[in-house]
Design a protein around this motif. Sequence first.
Motif, PDB file in Angstrom:
ATOM      1  N   ASP A 177      -9.169   7.957 -23.337  1.00  0.00           N
ATOM      2  CA  ASP A 177      -7.995   7.319 -23.541  1.00  0.00           C
ATOM      3  C   ASP A 177      -6.765   7.916 -23.324  1.00  0.00           C
ATOM      4  N   ASP A 178      -6.868   9.274 -23.862  1.00  0.00           N
ATOM      5  CA  ASP A 178      -5.707  10.365 -23.519  1.00  0.00           C
ATOM      6  C   ASP A 178      -5.415  10.525 -21.983  1.00  0.00           C
ATOM      7  N   LEU A 179      -6.510  10.662 -21.340  1.00  0.00           N
ATOM      8  CA  LEU A 179      -6.464  10.940 -19.916  1.00  0.00           C
ATOM      9  C   LEU A 179      -5.661   9.640 -19.225  1.00  0.00           C
ATOM     10  N   ALA A 180      -6.117   8.467 -19.585  1.00  0.00           N
ATOM     11  CA  ALA A 180      -5.610   7.332 -19.014  1.00  0.00           C
ATOM     12  C   ALA A 180      -4.349   7.187 -19.394  1.00  0.00           C
ATOM     13  N   GLU A 181      -3.860   7.329 -20.481  1.00  0.00           N
ATOM     14  CA  GLU A 181      -2.400   7.244 -21.099  1.00  0.00           C
ATOM     15  C   GLU A 181      -1.549   8.349 -20.007  1.00  0.00           C
ATOM     16  N   LYS A 182      -2.011   9.418 -20.089  1.00  0.00           N
ATOM     17  CA  LYS A 182      -1.263  10.781 -19.271  1.00  0.00           C
ATOM     18  C   LYS A 182      -1.128  10.053 -17.957  1.00  0.00           C
ATOM     19  N   SER A 183      -2.190   9.750 -17.358  1.00  0.00           N
ATOM     20  CA  SER A 183      -2.076   9.330 -16.010  1.00  0.00           C
ATOM     21  C   SER A 183      -1.035   8.302 -15.649  1.00  0.00           C
ATOM     22  N   LEU A 184      -1.222   7.192 -16.584  1.00  0.00           N
ATOM     23  CA  LEU A 184      -0.118   6.195 -16.368  1.00  0.00           C
ATOM     24  C   LEU A 184       1.366   6.580 -16.577  1.00  0.00           C
ATOM     25  N   MET A 186       2.280   9.677 -15.682  1.00  0.00           N
ATOM     26  CA  MET A 186       2.751  10.222 -14.333  1.00  0.00           C
ATOM     27  C   MET A 186       2.848   9.400 -13.326  1.00  0.00           C
ATOM     28  N   VAL A 187       2.212   8.396 -13.282  1.00  0.00           N
ATOM     29  CA  VAL A 187       2.395   7.115 -12.314  1.00  0.00           C
ATOM     30  C   VAL A 187       3.878   6.776 -12.567  1.00  0.00           C
ATOM     31  N   GLN A 188       3.962   6.361 -13.789  1.00  0.00           N
ATOM     32  CA  GLN A 188       5.585   5.959 -14.150  1.00  0.00           C
ATOM     33  C   GLN A 188       6.598   6.787 -13.650  1.00  0.00           C
ATOM     34  N   ASP A 189       6.482   8.073 -13.765  1.00  0.00           N
ATOM     35  CA  ASP A 189       7.445   8.908 -13.347  1.00  0.00           C
ATOM     36  C   ASP A 189       7.416   8.986 -11.694  1.00  0.00           C
ATOM     37  N   LYS A 190       6.449   8.638 -11.237  1.00  0.00           N
ATOM     38  CA  LYS A 190       6.459   8.683  -9.683  1.00  0.00           C
ATOM     39  C   LYS A 190       7.224   7.590  -9.169  1.00  0.00           C
ATOM     40  N   VAL A 191       6.816   6.164  -9.894  1.00  0.00           N
ATOM     41  CA  VAL A 191       7.718   5.119  -9.658  1.00  0.00           C
ATOM     42  C   VAL A 191       9.202   5.112  -9.826  1.00  0.00           C
ATOM     43  N   ASP A 192       9.244   5.752 -10.948  1.00  0.00           N
ATOM     44  CA  ASP A 192      10.794   5.694 -11.457  1.00  0.00           C
ATOM     45  C   ASP A 192      11.765   6.627 -10.351  1.00  0.00           C
ATOM     46  N   ASN A 193      10.937   7.652  -9.802  1.00  0.00           N
ATOM     47  CA  ASN A 193      11.786   8.589  -8.650  1.00  0.00           C
ATOM     48  C   ASN A 193      12.095   7.649  -7.321  1.00  0.00           C
ATOM     49  N   LEU A 194      11.673   6.530  -7.223  1.00  0.00           N
ATOM     50  CA  LEU A 194      11.572   5.882  -5.910  1.00  0.00           C
ATOM     51  C   LEU A 194      13.245   5.270  -6.027  1.00  0.00           C
ATOM     52  N   GLY A 195      13.618   5.196  -4.652  1.00  0.00           N
ATOM     53  CA  GLY A 195      14.696   4.689  -4.326  1.00  0.00           C
ATOM     54  C   GLY A 195      14.937   3.113  -4.847  1.00  0.00           C
ATOM     55  N   HIS A 196      16.058   2.318  -4.953  1.00  0.00           N
ATOM     56  CA  HIS A 196      16.059   0.877  -5.167  1.00  0.00           C
ATOM     57  C   HIS A 196      15.356   0.146  -4.008  1.00  0.00           C
ATOM     58  N   ASP A 295       8.832  -4.754 -17.293  1.00  0.00           N
ATOM     59  CA  ASP A 295       9.581  -3.539 -17.162  1.00  0.00           C
ATOM     60  C   ASP A 295       8.813  -2.337 -16.526  1.00  0.00           C
ATOM     61  N   LEU A 296       9.268  -1.138 -16.489  1.00  0.00           N
ATOM     62  CA  LEU A 296       8.472  -0.228 -15.735  1.00  0.00           C
ATOM     63  C   LEU A 296       7.012   0.131 -16.329  1.00  0.00           C
ATOM     64  N   GLU A 297       6.701   0.031 -17.431  1.00  0.00           N
ATOM     65  CA  GLU A 297       5.408   0.303 -17.859  1.00  0.00           C
ATOM     66  C   GLU A 297       4.314  -0.994 -17.491  1.00  0.00           C
ATOM     67  N   ASP A 298       5.050  -2.160 -17.599  1.00  0.00           N
ATOM     68  CA  ASP A 298       4.114  -3.429 -17.199  1.00  0.00           C
ATOM     69  C   ASP A 298       3.990  -3.383 -15.659  1.00  0.00           C
ATOM     70  N   LEU A 299       4.984  -2.795 -14.884  1.00  0.00           N
ATOM     71  CA  LEU A 299       4.869  -2.982 -13.530  1.00  0.00           C
ATOM     72  C   LEU A 299       3.880  -1.938 -12.941  1.00  0.00           C
ATOM     73  N   VAL A 300       3.721  -0.578 -13.759  1.00  0.00           N
ATOM     74  CA  VAL A 300       2.746   0.445 -13.313  1.00  0.00           C
ATOM     75  C   VAL A 300       1.349  -0.010 -13.705  1.00  0.00           C
ATOM     76  N   LYS A 301       1.263  -0.655 -14.681  1.00  0.00           N
ATOM     77  CA  LYS A 301      -0.068  -1.348 -14.913  1.00  0.00           C
ATOM     78  C   LYS A 301      -0.695  -2.184 -14.127  1.00  0.00           C
ATOM     79  N   MET A 302       0.334  -3.108 -13.733  1.00  0.00           N
ATOM     80  CA  MET A 302      -0.162  -4.089 -12.439  1.00  0.00           C
ATOM     81  C   MET A 302      -0.488  -3.324 -11.208  1.00  0.00           C
TER      82      MET A 302
END
Length: 327
Positions: A177-184, A186-196, A295-302
Amino acid sequence: MTKWWLVRAGDSNELIPEWKKKNVISIGWADLGNPQKYKSREAFMQKAHKIYEEEKPGRRVMWASQVWRFSSEVTVGDRVITYVKEKREYMVGMVTESYEYNPSLVSEYYPNVVHVKWEGKQVSRDDLSEKAKNSLGSISTVFRVDDWGHEFELLLKGTTVIDSIVSGEEEAESIIDDLAEKSLTMVQDKVDNLGHWEMQLLVSGLLQGMGYNVDEMKKGPDGGVDILAYKDAFGFEQPIIKVQVKHRKSSSSAPEIQQLLGANPFNANGLFVSTGGFTSQAINVAKQNNVKLLDLEDLVKMIVSWYDKMPNETRSLIPLRRVYLPE
């Protein structure tokens, strides 16, 4: 308190015979040279950035940090363990001489050397507690394992380790569970760094992965709609989805939701993506008008759920690697 270190014996455990024979431990990254010639860790890091300039910055820092730690923090009297894969056992030793740079002692590829006196007895991995076994799985070559030193001491004396009340399955589940949460995260960070514009392409690719055809609005004022998604090739069949994408730190507001509702086509369903989240008023308006909010979290899960079906050009925006974990 005694320091305990785990040091990995090469990429494939190939260093074990030499370590036993010569009573040493050794690590690589020979291109960095002798770390003792550098006045500070920062200077050594600069060398790593030059030597490994084609590697990712984080990897350069990680490699150099391990060599620096090995050369400056492992001291006489420290305890060392290394895993013998074919026997599922740990060799245990004590540091007898501090670091030396010696390309001829073990191998020119593993010139960083510390002298160790190995115990005659090895510790079976199966005898360790579940928490210890899980914690000893780091991918690093050199790392501290002080929390589990007492278990090795007990097992060397022939005393059985009493496992904690938490079962092995519960412990493993917690780690997964901890690994899954950390990986999500990390993905959120990558997505958040994208341009519009890249964010709009990402949302478009997600919808394509879900089986929709899409029309992307051109750059510039969009009148409240960035993407139109529909099931048939011509866009005649319902449901048609009109999408607005806001990639920013601030929350999206109720008037912005209403702008999406008022945009053509009027009979389309609404999807509003906002990496900055939504105000409470925006959430209320969306609920009243059946607008789906991401939001960002929901988007990344999808994205993670549909990643394999998304177009290659979309996946290239956020390259992800599949990892298998036990159920």
